[in-house]
Design an enzyme around this catalytic site. Structure first.
Site, PDB file in Angstrom:
ATOM      1  NE  ARG A  65      -8.252  28.305   4.320  1.00  0.00           N
ATOM      2  CZ  ARG A  65      -9.447  28.673   3.914  1.00  0.00           C
ATOM      3  NH1 ARG A  65     -10.491  28.596   4.737  1.00  0.00           N
ATOM      4  NH2 ARG A  65      -9.633  29.155   2.718  1.00  0.00           N
ATOM      5  CE1 TYR A  87      -3.609  22.684   2.797  1.00  0.00           C
ATOM      6  CE2 TYR A  87      -5.089  24.004   4.152  1.00  0.00           C
ATOM      7  CZ  TYR A  87      -4.330  23.845   3.014  1.00  0.00           C
ATOM      8  OH  TYR A  87      -4.269  24.858   2.090  1.00  0.00           O
ATOM      9  CE  LYS A  98      -5.121  32.729   5.305  1.00  0.00           C
ATOM     10  NZ  LYS A  98      -4.727  31.866   4.304  1.00  0.00           N
ATOM     11  CG  HIS A 150      -6.951  36.418   3.199  1.00  0.00           C
ATOM     12  ND1 HIS A 150      -7.906  35.661   2.540  1.00  0.00           N
ATOM     13  CD2 HIS A 150      -5.795  35.740   3.068  1.00  0.00           C
ATOM     14  CE1 HIS A 150      -7.327  34.580   2.032  1.00  0.00           C
ATOM     15  NE2 HIS A 150      -6.051  34.607   2.332  1.00  0.00           N
ATOM     16  CB  SER A 168      -8.463  30.797  -0.253  1.00  0.00           C
ATOM     17  OG  SER A 168      -8.513  31.263   1.080  1.00  0.00           O
ATOM     18  CB  CYS A 206      -8.861  34.700  -5.740  1.00  0.00           C
ATOM     19  SG  CYS A 206     -10.304  33.625  -5.631  1.00  0.00           S
ATOM     20  CG  ASN A 247       0.121  33.820  -9.508  1.00  0.00           C
ATOM     21  OD1 ASN A 247       0.905  33.541 -10.404  1.00  0.00           O
ATOM     22  ND2 ASN A 247      -0.482  32.903  -8.779  1.00  0.00           N
ATOM     23  CG  ASP A 265      -2.173  34.201   2.791  1.00  0.00           C
ATOM     24  OD1 ASP A 265      -3.005  34.208   1.862  1.00  0.00           O
ATOM     25  OD2 ASP A 265      -2.351  33.572   3.853  1.00  0.00           O
ATOM     26  NE  ARG A 274      -2.655  26.094  -0.550  1.00  0.00           N
ATOM     27  CZ  ARG A 274      -3.098  27.343  -0.606  1.00  0.00           C
ATOM     28  NH1 ARG A 274      -2.295  28.355  -0.370  1.00  0.00           N
ATOM     29  NH2 ARG A 274      -4.358  27.591  -0.898  1.00  0.00           N
TER      30      ARG A 274
HETATM   31  P1  GTP Z   1      -4.098  31.463  -1.135  1.00  0.00           P
HETATM   32  O1  GTP Z   1      -2.697  31.034  -0.887  1.00  0.00           O
HETATM   33  O2  GTP Z   1      -5.069  30.334  -1.077  1.00  0.00           O
HETATM   34  O3  GTP Z   1      -4.544  32.582  -0.260  1.00  0.00           O
HETATM   35  O4  GTP Z   1      -4.188  31.898  -2.709  1.00  0.00           O
HETATM   36  P2  GTP Z   1      -3.705  33.210  -3.490  1.00  0.00           P
HETATM   37  O5  GTP Z   1      -4.730  34.276  -3.376  1.00  0.00           O
HETATM   38  O6  GTP Z   1      -2.320  33.561  -3.112  1.00  0.00           O
HETATM   39  O7  GTP Z   1      -3.745  32.701  -5.022  1.00  0.00           O
HETATM   40  P3  GTP Z   1      -2.562  32.362  -6.040  1.00  0.00           P
HETATM   41  O8  GTP Z   1      -1.772  33.565  -6.422  1.00  0.00           O
HETATM   42  O9  GTP Z   1      -1.806  31.202  -5.533  1.00  0.00           O
HETATM   43  O10 GTP Z   1      -3.395  31.914  -7.329  1.00  0.00           O
HETATM   44  C1  GTP Z   1      -4.312  30.857  -7.295  1.00  0.00           C
HETATM   45  C2  GTP Z   1      -4.668  30.423  -8.685  1.00  0.00           C
HETATM   46  O11 GTP Z   1      -5.191  31.515  -9.444  1.00  0.00           O
HETATM   47  C3  GTP Z   1      -3.471  29.875  -9.457  1.00  0.00           C
HETATM   48  O12 GTP Z   1      -3.836  28.699 -10.130  1.00  0.00           O
HETATM   49  C4  GTP Z   1      -3.148  30.982 -10.434  1.00  0.00           C
HETATM   50  O13 GTP Z   1      -2.574  30.485 -11.619  1.00  0.00           O
HETATM   51  C5  GTP Z   1      -4.502  31.658 -10.666  1.00  0.00           C
HETATM   52  N1  GTP Z   1      -4.326  33.105 -10.977  1.00  0.00           N
HETATM   53  C6  GTP Z   1      -3.591  33.995 -10.265  1.00  0.00           C
HETATM   54  N2  GTP Z   1      -3.595  35.220 -10.841  1.00  0.00           N
HETATM   55  C7  GTP Z   1      -4.359  35.111 -11.954  1.00  0.00           C
HETATM   56  C8  GTP Z   1      -4.742  36.046 -12.997  1.00  0.00           C
HETATM   57  O14 GTP Z   1      -4.380  37.229 -13.018  1.00  0.00           O
HETATM   58  N3  GTP Z   1      -5.562  35.558 -13.979  1.00  0.00           N
HETATM   59  C9  GTP Z   1      -5.973  34.252 -13.985  1.00  0.00           C
HETATM   60  N4  GTP Z   1      -6.765  33.861 -14.992  1.00  0.00           N
HETATM   61  N5  GTP Z   1      -5.628  33.346 -13.040  1.00  0.00           N
HETATM   62  C10 GTP Z   1      -4.830  33.770 -12.042  1.00  0.00           C
HETATM   63  C1  SPV Z   2      -5.823  30.161   2.123  1.00  0.00           C
HETATM   64  O1  SPV Z   2      -6.578  29.177   2.051  1.00  0.00           O
HETATM   65  O2  SPV Z   2      -6.237  31.341   2.059  1.00  0.00           O
HETATM   66  C2  SPV Z   2      -4.358  29.954   2.252  1.00  0.00           C
HETATM   67  C3  SPV Z   2      -3.873  28.606   2.540  1.00  0.00           C
HETATM   68  O3  SPV Z   2      -3.599  30.907   2.213  1.00  0.00           O
HETATM   69  S1  SPV Z   2      -4.113  28.242   4.230  1.00  0.00           S
HETATM   70  O4  SPV Z   2      -2.863  28.535   4.926  1.00  0.00           O
HETATM   71  O5  SPV Z   2      -4.407  26.835   4.305  1.00  0.00           O
HETATM   72  O6  SPV Z   2      -5.171  29.033   4.760  1.00  0.00           O
HETATM   73 MN    MN Z   3      -4.612  32.818   1.857  1.00  0.00          MN
END
Ligand code: GTP
Ligand code: SPV
Ligand code: MN
Length: 581
Positions: A67, A195, A204, A224, A246, A248, A252, A273, A365
């Site tokens: 983004r 993207y 978003k 979010h 994002s 964070c 997971n 999300d 992604r």
């Molecule tokens: P967006 O799709 O951008 O909104 O991201 P998201 O909030 O869904 O994050 P996602 O779960 O994809 O995790 C992003 C990164 O953080 C990855 O590289 C994970 O491995 C890492 N991560 C997720 N949960 C944890 C955790 O509990 N501890 C640590 N150390 N890293 C984590």
């Molecule tokens: C984020 O950046 O918080 C995402 C990926 O979930 S996007 O759809 O590009 O915003």
């Molecule tokens: Mn997101």
């Protein structure tokens, strides 16, 4: 008589001059046809169909991988309505500037008309959008991420009640890239990027930026947030929503698999999300997931961190900017096993483990259908949503913020969300690892003045006779040597168990100046191999550190001027006082 939608399609075609117009029905046949066309033009590349059936790779333009917040605008007639955190342009000026980029931008291309529903097809909380795009990659991604095609057109009928999104790849030059929101017209104009968050306009742009403004006007919340259900050994299931910025940890956590030590627990995924949340007739907050797929971060994903998503993405998945192995399977940093001896990196160049650059882009992604996830909750498409008992706000913070603590009440909880800060990640272009304020993980996504947004949250609390409890969490505390103090991922269930204990009045807590913090024995850490002193660090309240934080929060809040609700200032003063005593 043309319908309002037909009329807008015609107007948009007059501006962008496509060679032809295709109305998408959302069928499997249409999806396969587009895939074949993209394989022919090189937009997609087939992956190993034995190991990854129905999976494809897309390599984006290297300047178009995340983004672009600095090119994202909220165009309201009054600047103050967009607030200090959004780029702003008067609507007329934006139309002129970006209209010039749209003029003839689809020459020689096809314009796809993509009608879609955000939310379960039969939910009263769902909404319709239509995206016009010249990118077949966007079309197939929208089919995974939303309920796209015929069902949406049928629900829309002759109505003009839908969110309009006009999208063109343009020439992919960042100097001619704009993501423009016109909340007063429920209109999005996006040009110059393919993207995800810039181009899949249901996500978003609609579900959060326009959605947050609609929610404020209509008395609901567009956030979010992930949504999950935790089933305990006694069979009770409790739903939790969590806002993390994002990259964070939302995806997971939404798919968390309890470790072997946590017998009898199960986590059910509802969303990963975005959450749309309404006040139910019972005075509780009810959440739906407006999406139908996951657009998730690949790097760091493996069968230890997220086994459910690793199974989900084995079929019918589009990978963007990952690397490929000699077996033509996807690869990224932090995947299972040792890295391949050689690979083709995300830009199509040869790569080995000795290369200085990354194999996959850090924001590589996958786009994958939600129904394929083994942990999907049986309630995930319930038209009424699921009742939320707890809301978590969490950021990526190496210091200060404890592993978990609870607010004193709703108003204090809104303050905890409003004061959130987090280190920036690769999900947006710009410097990575800088701590910035990101209230409720909505800084880049709130489509109106955030002062008013805090006010809306406070009002929502008054409309809820049975509001969720609010917590802060932080999985990312670091030792001075730079190790994570908390193992995270599946072990986060231990923290969720404390949250459940609080929600159901089954566990006590210590009152501290910042909120309710677990007793030293409150969070079960049996069997964890924590560094010496880690537990102390994770639950400590560092008074001096917090006094500095109050000063920095004050500076951040000042920018909202008289749009800032007085309750937030009261909370700030009350925290400062508690820290003195
Ligand atoms: P967006 O799709 O951008 O909104 O991201 P998201 O909030 O869904 O994050 P996602 O779960 O994809 O995790 C992003 C990164 O953080 C990855 O590289 C994970 O491995 C890492 N991560 C997720 N949960 C944890 C955790 O509990 N501890 C640590 N150390 N890293 C984590
Ligand atoms: C984020 O950046 O918080 C995402 C990926 O979930 S996007 O759809 O590009 O915003
Ligand atoms: Mn997101």
């Amino acid at each position: 008589m043309p319908t309002p939608l037909e009329q807008w399609v015609q107007e948009s075609a007059q501006l962008t001059k496509p060679e032809k117009i295709v109305w998408c029905d959302g069928s499997e046949a249409e999806y396969q046809r587009l895939i074949q066309e993209m394989l022919a033009t090189g937009t997609l590349q087939e992956l190993n169909q034995k190991e990854y059936p129905g999976c494809y790779l897309h390599r984006s333009n290297p300047n178009d991988v995340a983004r672009t917040e600095h090119l994202t605008y909220v165009c309201t007639s009054q600047k103050d309505d967009a607030g200090p955190n959004n780029n702003w342009m008067p609507p007329a000026e934006a139309k002129e500037k970006v209209g010039a980029l749209f003029a003839g931008s689809m020459k020689g291309r096809t314009m796809y008309v993509v009608p879609y529903i955000m939310g379960p097809a039969s939910s009263p909380y769902s909404q319709i959008g239509v995206e016009l795009t010249d990118s077949p990659y966007v079309v197939v991604n929208m089919r995974i991420m939303t309920r796209m095609g015929k069902a949406a057109l049928e629900r829309l009928g002759n109505s003009d009640k839908y969110v309009k999104g006009l999208h063109s790849l343009g020439d992919l030059d960042p100097n001619r890239r704009f993501i423009m929101h016109f909340p007063e017209e429920r209109l999005i104009w996006s040009v110059g990027s393919g993207y995800g968050g810039n181009a899949l306009l249901g996500k978003k742009c609609f579900a959060l930026r326009l959605g947050s403004r609609m929610a404020q006007q209509e008395g609901w919340l567009a956030e979010h947030m992930l949504i999950l259900g935790i089933e305990e050994p006694n069979g009770r299931t409790t739903y939790v929503a969590a806002a993390f910025p994002s990259a964070c940890g939302k995806t997971n956590m939404a798919m968390l698999v309890p470790p072997a030590s946590q017998k009898g627990y199960r986590v059910w995924t509802v969303g990963e999300d975005i959450a749309w949340m309404n006040v139910g007739p019972d005075g509780r907050l009810w959440a739906i997931n407006p999406e139908a797929g996951f657009f998730g971060v690949a790097p760091g994903t493996n069968s230890r961190t997220n086994p459910n998503v690793m199974r989900t993405i084995r079929e019918n998945t589009i990978f963007t900017n990952v690397a490929v192995t000699p077996h033509n399977t996807p690869y990224w940093e932090g995947m299972d096993g040792p890295p391949p001896q050689e690979a083709i990196d995300w830009q199509g160049n040869p790569w080995t483990p000795d290369s200085a650059s990354k194999a996959a882009h850090p924001n590589a992604r996958f786009t994958t259908p939600a129904f394929q996830c083994p942990a999907m909750s049986p309630e995930w498409e319930n038209p009424n949503g699921v009742p939320i008992s707890a809301i978590l706000f969490g950021g990526r913070r190496a210091s200060l913020i404890p592993l978990v603590y609870q607010s004193f009440d709703w108003q204090h909880g809104v303050f905890l969300g409003a004061t959130m800060a987090s280190e920036t990640t690769a999900a947006a272009t710009g410097k990575v690892g800088v701590v910035r304020r990101d209230p409720m993980a909505m800084l880049p996504f709130c489509g109106y003045n955030m002062g008013d947004y805090f006010g809306h949250w406070l009002r929502m609390g008054k409309n809820l006779s049975n509001p969720p409890s609010i917590f802060r969490v932080n999985w990312f505390r670091m030792s001075p040597e730079g190790h994570y103090l908390w193992p995270g991922f599946g072990e986060n269930l231990r923290v969720l168990r404390w949250v459940l204990g609080r929600v159901h009045n089954e566990i006590g807590a210590q009152d501290t100046p910042i909120g309710h913090v677990p007793y030293p024995t409150g969070v079960d850490v049996a069997g964890l191999d924590l560094e010496p002193g880690a537990l102390n660090e994770l639950f400590a309240v560092d008074r001096d550190g917090w006094k500095d934080a109050v000063a920095s929060q004050y500076e951040f809040f000042k920018q909202y001027g008289d749009r800032m609700p007085k309750e937030i200032w009261h909370e700030s003063e009350a925290l400062a006082k508690r820290l003195q005593s």
